[in-house]
Design a protein around this motif. Structure first.
Motif, mmCIF file in Angstrom:
data_model
loop_
_atom_site.group_PDB
_atom_site.id
_atom_site.type_symbol
_atom_site.label_atom_id
_atom_site.label_comp_id
_atom_site.label_asym_id
_atom_site.label_seq_id
_atom_site.Cartn_x
_atom_site.Cartn_y
_atom_site.Cartn_z
ATOM 1 N N VAL A 102 -7.988 2.905 8.130
ATOM 2 C CA VAL A 102 -8.245 4.325 7.003
ATOM 3 C C VAL A 102 -7.260 5.356 7.010
ATOM 4 N N SER A 103 -7.019 5.503 5.723
ATOM 5 C CA SER A 103 -6.075 6.457 5.023
ATOM 6 C C SER A 103 -7.140 7.440 4.425
ATOM 7 N N VAL A 104 -6.289 8.595 4.682
ATOM 8 C CA VAL A 104 -6.795 9.389 3.418
ATOM 9 C C VAL A 104 -5.618 10.030 2.916
ATOM 10 N N ASN A 105 -5.349 10.555 1.706
ATOM 11 C CA ASN A 105 -4.194 11.495 0.808
ATOM 12 C C ASN A 105 -4.776 11.690 0.272
ATOM 13 N N ALA A 106 -3.545 13.145 -0.067
ATOM 14 C CA ALA A 106 -3.852 13.681 -1.545
ATOM 15 C C ALA A 106 -2.878 13.940 -1.604
ATOM 16 N N PRO A 114 1.137 -0.855 -0.580
ATOM 17 C CA PRO A 114 0.261 -0.226 -0.093
ATOM 18 C C PRO A 114 0.232 0.698 0.184
ATOM 19 N N PHE A 115 2.346 1.386 0.230
ATOM 20 C CA PHE A 115 3.270 2.650 0.037
ATOM 21 C C PHE A 115 2.854 3.152 -1.625
ATOM 22 N N VAL A 116 2.228 2.164 -2.461
ATOM 23 C CA VAL A 116 2.108 3.220 -3.572
ATOM 24 C C VAL A 116 1.226 3.480 -3.597
ATOM 25 N N LEU A 117 0.018 3.611 -2.876
ATOM 26 C CA LEU A 117 -0.586 4.882 -2.980
ATOM 27 C C LEU A 117 -0.997 6.169 -1.640
ATOM 28 N N ALA A 118 0.043 6.164 -0.343
ATOM 29 C CA ALA A 118 0.466 6.736 0.241
ATOM 30 C C ALA A 118 1.774 6.970 1.146
ATOM 31 N N VAL A 135 -2.715 10.523 5.664
ATOM 32 C CA VAL A 135 -2.722 10.772 7.368
ATOM 33 C C VAL A 135 -3.487 9.069 7.246
ATOM 34 N N MET A 136 -3.470 8.833 8.676
ATOM 35 C CA MET A 136 -4.373 7.117 8.857
ATOM 36 C C MET A 136 -4.459 6.550 9.663
ATOM 37 N N TYR A 137 -5.137 6.248 10.008
ATOM 38 C CA TYR A 137 -5.363 5.902 12.157
ATOM 39 C C TYR A 137 -5.723 4.123 11.288
ATOM 40 N N ARG A 138 -5.413 3.177 12.394
ATOM 41 C CA ARG A 138 -5.342 2.094 12.684
ATOM 42 C C ARG A 138 -5.769 2.015 14.426
ATOM 43 N N LYS A 139 -6.211 0.443 13.949
ATOM 44 C CA LYS A 139 -7.329 0.177 15.032
ATOM 45 C C LYS A 139 -7.202 -1.448 15.247
ATOM 46 N N ASN A 140 -6.318 -2.575 16.092
ATOM 47 C CA ASN A 140 -6.497 -3.333 15.875
ATOM 48 C C ASN A 140 -6.680 -3.921 14.204
ATOM 49 N N LYS A 141 -7.251 -4.526 13.518
ATOM 50 C CA LYS A 141 -6.720 -5.168 12.057
ATOM 51 C C LYS A 141 -8.127 -4.640 11.557
#
Length: 316
Positions: free
Chosen positions: A169-173, A35-39, A160-166
């Motif tokens: 959600v990430s938001v990228n511009a 997923p690094f290719v996205l954000a 910015v990305m938020y993670r909790k357990n599994k």
């Protein structure tokens, strides 16, 4: 017939350039555990140095169809930060694009007991777009076509990305800066290159000892220049064998004003064995180009090196 096919291919190429200008073409590469290719926020998530090589061959069956090669690598720096680099080379007919993205991410632990984390990332982008004048000379025999017809662009991404357990959600511009139009026709050339991505999903397993993991995910993309948006619906299943695993899944992409008319459906498979990684996907095109092309191949190979660089749980 050949003339009509040539015109069709050129039109499709122009549509593709409008969609991908100053970006690497993004199909299902991110689903190959990359997923690094996205954000930029994904830089350094993992207790190892992750290296991924991608080969993308679009519109198989059409002569001089688009070809893209890319390298993505990211690593942990200390316990809370990460660095990454993304390089790509894209050929589409008589045009070439090369680009590089340097990324930095910082990862914060919100709750160590609930595995709750917040990541922030930024990227610097450099892209060069040029016309292959040698091809034009060979095609038209026009000696007046000279010089290196190219343009470069410097830009930035933030995320910015938020993670909790599994859950994640990430938001990228991406491409925050407008394009300089002094070398172009400002009436027909869009100067807004900003794209917005939202990527979210959840990894489900029956219990901690389960060998099977199911991961549904959604990727939403909005292009500011013309208001277009598209969505990927994904389903991925992993089968674990201790630290190794095998996976398979499906990717369904559509324009949001044409939900029932997918752009393509892409089955994908892959595995991770020891430190070696392999992934393959085939995009089954479901629009008008199907009469001319068999589809699109995406191959990913990679290595995970130097495991154990960080003890922070936010690497997982």
């Amino acid at each position: 017939m050949r003339k009509g096919l040539l015109i069709f291919v050129l039109m499709m190429g122009m549509l593709r350039l409008g969609a991908q200008e100053l970006n690497s073409p993004q199909l299902s590469q991110y689903l190959a555990d990359n997923p690094f290719v996205l954000a930029p926020t994904y830089a350094g998530i993992g207790d190892h140095v992750k290296i991924r090589l991608n080969g993308l061959s679009q519109w198989v069956g059409i002569k001089d169809a688009p070809q893209t090669q890319s390298l993505a690598a990211d690593a942990r720096i200390g316990n809370k930060s990460g660095l990454g680099v993304f390089l790509y080379n894209d050929k589409n007919g008589y045009t070439r694009q090369q680009g590089a993205r340097l990324s930095f991410a910082h990862h914060l632990t919100l709750d160590r007991y609930e595995d709750e984390f917040l990541s922030m990332g930024i990227s610097y982008n450099f892209n060069q777009f040029r016309i292959d004048i040698e091809e034009f000379r060979n095609l038209n025999g026009d000696p007046s076509v000279t010089d290196d017809r190219s343009t470069s662009n410097h830009n930035f991404d933030v995320g910015v990305m938020y993670r909790k357990n599994k859950f994640y959600v990430s938001v990228n511009a991406s491409n925050l800066l407008d394009k300089d139009l002094r070398s172009f026709n400002p009436v027909f050339e869009p100067n807004q290159l900003r794209n917005y991505y939202v990527y979210t999903g959840f990894r489900y397993s029956k219990n901690k000892n389960s060998r099977v993991e199911i991961e549904p995910s959604v990727l939403y993309k909005l292009f500011e220049s013309d208001g277009r948006s598209e969505t990927d619906l994904n389903m991925k299943v992993r089968l674990y064998d201790f630290e190794d695993y095998y996976y398979g899944g499906i990717n369904y992409r559509f324009l949001n004003d044409q939900v029932g008319k997918p752009l393509y459906i892409a089955p994908f498979v892959g595995f991770k064995k020891s430190n070696f990684y392999f992934g393959y996907s085939f995009q089954i095109i479901l629009n008008e180009i199907l009469a001319y092309s068999y589809g699109t191949h995406v191959i990913t190979v990679g290595m995970d090196l130097f495991q154990g660089l960080s003890n922070c749980r936010c690497t997982y």
